[in-house]
Design a protein around this motif. Structure first.
Motif, PDB file in Angstrom:
ATOM      1  N   ASP A  67     -26.751  35.315 -27.204  1.00 29.83           N
ATOM      2  CA  ASP A  67     -28.126  35.102 -27.622  1.00 29.83           C
ATOM      3  C   ASP A  67     -28.651  33.745 -27.177  1.00 29.83           C
ATOM      4  OD1 ASP A  67     -28.261  37.576 -28.785  1.00 29.83           O
ATOM      5  OD2 ASP A  67     -27.526  36.860 -30.715  1.00 29.83           O
ATOM      6  N   ASP A  68     -28.032  32.664 -27.621  1.00 26.82           N
ATOM      7  CA  ASP A  68     -28.501  31.333 -27.252  1.00 26.82           C
ATOM      8  C   ASP A  68     -27.293  30.481 -26.894  1.00 26.82           C
ATOM      9  OD1 ASP A  68     -29.798  28.980 -26.859  1.00 26.82           O
ATOM     10  OD2 ASP A  68     -30.774  28.909 -28.817  1.00 26.82           O
ATOM     11  N   TRP A  69     -27.113  30.235 -25.615  1.00 28.24           N
ATOM     12  CA  TRP A  69     -25.939  29.543 -25.096  1.00 28.24           C
ATOM     13  C   TRP A  69     -25.672  28.230 -25.824  1.00 28.24           C
ATOM     14  CZ3 TRP A  69     -21.765  30.368 -22.318  1.00 28.24           C
ATOM     15  CH2 TRP A  69     -21.074  29.273 -21.805  1.00 28.24           C
ATOM     16  N   SER A  70     -26.695  27.421 -25.998  1.00 31.43           N
ATOM     17  CA  SER A  70     -26.495  26.096 -26.583  1.00 31.43           C
ATOM     18  C   SER A  70     -26.052  26.163 -28.040  1.00 31.43           C
ATOM     19  CB  SER A  70     -27.754  25.251 -26.452  1.00 31.43           C
ATOM     20  OG  SER A  70     -28.821  25.857 -27.136  1.00 31.43           O
ATOM     21  N   LEU A  71     -26.273  27.275 -28.712  1.00 31.45           N
ATOM     22  CA  LEU A  71     -25.873  27.407 -30.115  1.00 31.45           C
ATOM     23  C   LEU A  71     -24.472  27.998 -30.289  1.00 31.45           C
ATOM     24  CD1 LEU A  71     -29.218  28.644 -31.702  1.00 31.45           C
ATOM     25  CD2 LEU A  71     -28.286  26.316 -31.635  1.00 31.45           C
TER      26      LEU A  71
END
Length: 165
Positions: free
Chosen positions: A3-7
Motif C-alpha cells: 500500500d504505502d512503501w514508506s510506511l
C-alpha cells in the motif's frame, strides 16, 4: 504489491533486499535492478544493475515517490555475494608485515596518548568494543555503527597522519 512503501518499515523492506525488482515511482517512471538496500530514514531504495560491459549502474529511488515494488527474481548465492562485495574497498594491502605492525603500534600508541581505550585483537585494533580498525590502519579502515565515535576516531587518526612526517 504494497500500500504505502514508506510506511512498511525495515522488517518488511528487508524481504525485498537481494532481489531483482521493478520499482514504479511517479506516473511513468519505472526502474529495474537488484535491490541493494533501503535507507531506514527516508525509505529510499538503492538499485544496482550489472551491465554486460562489466560496469555497474546505481540508481536511488526516493522513498516518498515509490508507488509499487514488484519482485522479479531472487538472487542466487553468486549474485548475493556479488551484491554484498561490490562496494567494499579492495583489500589488497601491499605493505609488508613489519610495516603493518609498525602502523598498528603507532595508531594504538596515538589513541592511548589521546586517552582512547584501545586493544589489539590479532591484526585489528578494537576501540571501546564499538569500533574496529583494520590494516593498513588509516581513517578509512575504521568500522563502527556508532557514527559519533567513528567520526572522532577517524579525525584522531587523520591528525596522526598529518603530524607524522
Amino acid at each position: 504489491m504494497q500500500d504505502d512503501w514508506s510506511l512498511l518499515g525495515p522488517l518488511q523492506w528487508i524481504r525485498y533486499v537481494n532481489k531483482r525488482v521493478t520499482v514504479t515511482a511517479g506516473k511513468d517512471e519505472e526502474r529495474r535492478g537488484w535491490l541493494l538496500t533501503v535507507d531506514p530514514v527516508s525509505a529510499s531504495l538503492v538499485l544496482v544493475d550489472f551491465r554486460e560491459d562489466g560496469g555497474t549502474s546505481v540508481h536511488v529511488v526516493m522513498g516518498h515517490a515509490v508507488e509499487e515494488v514488484q519482485v522479479l527474481e531472487e538472487a542466487d548465492e553468486e549474485m548475493a555475494e556479488r551484491l554484498r562485495t561490490s562496494f567494499l574497498p579492495s583489500s589488497s594491502c601491499s605493505l609488508d608485515p613489519e610495516e603493518l605492525r609498525r602502523r598498528r603500534g603507532g595508531v594504538r600508541s596515538w589513541l592511548q596518548k589521546n586517552r582512547v581505550p584501545v586493544e589489539e585483537e590479532g591484526d585489528e585494533l578494537k576501540v571501546a568494543e564499538v569500533l574496529t580498525i583494520r590494516a593498513p590502519y588509516g581513517p578509512e579502515d575504521c568500522c563502527s555503527s556508532n557514527q559519533i565515535i567513528l567520526d572522532r576516531i577517524q579525525r584522531l587518526i587523520q591528525n596522526l597522519i598529518q603530524t607524522d612526517p
